[in-house]
Design a protein around this motif. Sequence first.
Motif, PDB file in Angstrom:
ATOM      1  N   GLU A  17       0.942  -1.185  -0.115  1.00  0.00           N
ATOM      2  CA  GLU A  17      -0.035  -0.060   0.196  1.00  0.00           C
ATOM      3  C   GLU A  17       0.896   1.086   0.130  1.00  0.00           C
ATOM      4  N   GLU A  18       2.045   1.296   0.829  1.00  0.00           N
ATOM      5  CA  GLU A  18       2.711   2.423   0.784  1.00  0.00           C
ATOM      6  C   GLU A  18       3.482   2.516  -0.747  1.00  0.00           C
ATOM      7  N   VAL A  19       3.978   1.531  -1.159  1.00  0.00           N
ATOM      8  CA  VAL A  19       4.521   1.520  -2.663  1.00  0.00           C
ATOM      9  C   VAL A  19       3.717   2.342  -3.471  1.00  0.00           C
ATOM     10  N   ARG A  20       2.411   1.744  -3.642  1.00  0.00           N
ATOM     11  CA  ARG A  20       1.283   2.283  -4.600  1.00  0.00           C
ATOM     12  C   ARG A  20       1.025   3.911  -4.222  1.00  0.00           C
ATOM     13  N   GLU A  21       1.072   4.470  -2.825  1.00  0.00           N
ATOM     14  CA  GLU A  21       1.031   5.562  -2.502  1.00  0.00           C
ATOM     15  C   GLU A  21       2.163   6.558  -2.925  1.00  0.00           C
ATOM     16  N   ALA A  22       3.357   5.873  -2.942  1.00  0.00           N
ATOM     17  CA  ALA A  22       4.594   6.580  -3.255  1.00  0.00           C
ATOM     18  C   ALA A  22       4.367   6.549  -4.784  1.00  0.00           C
ATOM     19  N   GLU A  23       3.890   5.631  -5.494  1.00  0.00           N
ATOM     20  CA  GLU A  23       3.839   5.761  -7.229  1.00  0.00           C
ATOM     21  C   GLU A  23       2.594   6.852  -7.426  1.00  0.00           C
ATOM     22  N   GLY A  24       1.711   7.034  -6.693  1.00  0.00           N
ATOM     23  CA  GLY A  24       0.801   8.089  -6.862  1.00  0.00           C
ATOM     24  C   GLY A  24       1.523   9.321  -6.673  1.00  0.00           C
ATOM     25  N   ASN A  25       2.032   9.500  -5.647  1.00  0.00           N
ATOM     26  CA  ASN A  25       3.093  10.926  -5.366  1.00  0.00           C
ATOM     27  C   ASN A  25       4.221  11.010  -6.302  1.00  0.00           C
ATOM     28  N   PHE A  26       4.653   9.940  -6.911  1.00  0.00           N
ATOM     29  CA  PHE A  26       5.554  10.165  -8.047  1.00  0.00           C
ATOM     30  C   PHE A  26       5.046  10.910  -9.235  1.00  0.00           C
ATOM     31  N   ALA A  27       3.889  10.237  -9.550  1.00  0.00           N
ATOM     32  CA  ALA A  27       3.097  10.552 -11.038  1.00  0.00           C
ATOM     33  C   ALA A  27       2.477  11.943 -10.437  1.00  0.00           C
ATOM     34  N   THR A  28       2.159  12.416  -9.511  1.00  0.00           N
ATOM     35  CA  THR A  28       1.829  13.790  -9.102  1.00  0.00           C
ATOM     36  C   THR A  28       3.082  14.821  -9.309  1.00  0.00           C
TER      37      THR A  28
END
Length: 92
Positions: A17-28
């Motif tokens: 879950e933290e990795v998916r959140e980090a991917e979202g932050n990266f895309a943002t």
Amino acid sequence: MIKYEIVCILSGEMSEEEVREAEGNFATLLNSNEAHSTQTKIWGKRTLAYPINKNDEGYYIQANFDMSEDKIKNVDNSLRFDQKIIRYLIVK
């Protein structure tokens, strides 16, 4: 516009879950710096060739995008100071 590819290694101690959140932050981060045709992929958890900051495993995230050359410096600085990222590489 210049084509770029970024590969980031996140700490292996993070949850999925933290990795998916980090991917979202990266895309943002990329979209806020006017990146075009952004594609991010999570490669998953892999064993590192050698320990990095006491991590033997890491989650890999890859992104391909187009961006102007003056904006890539902002992305580089943001990635450099992100504590979740243990290593990254930006390729033109």
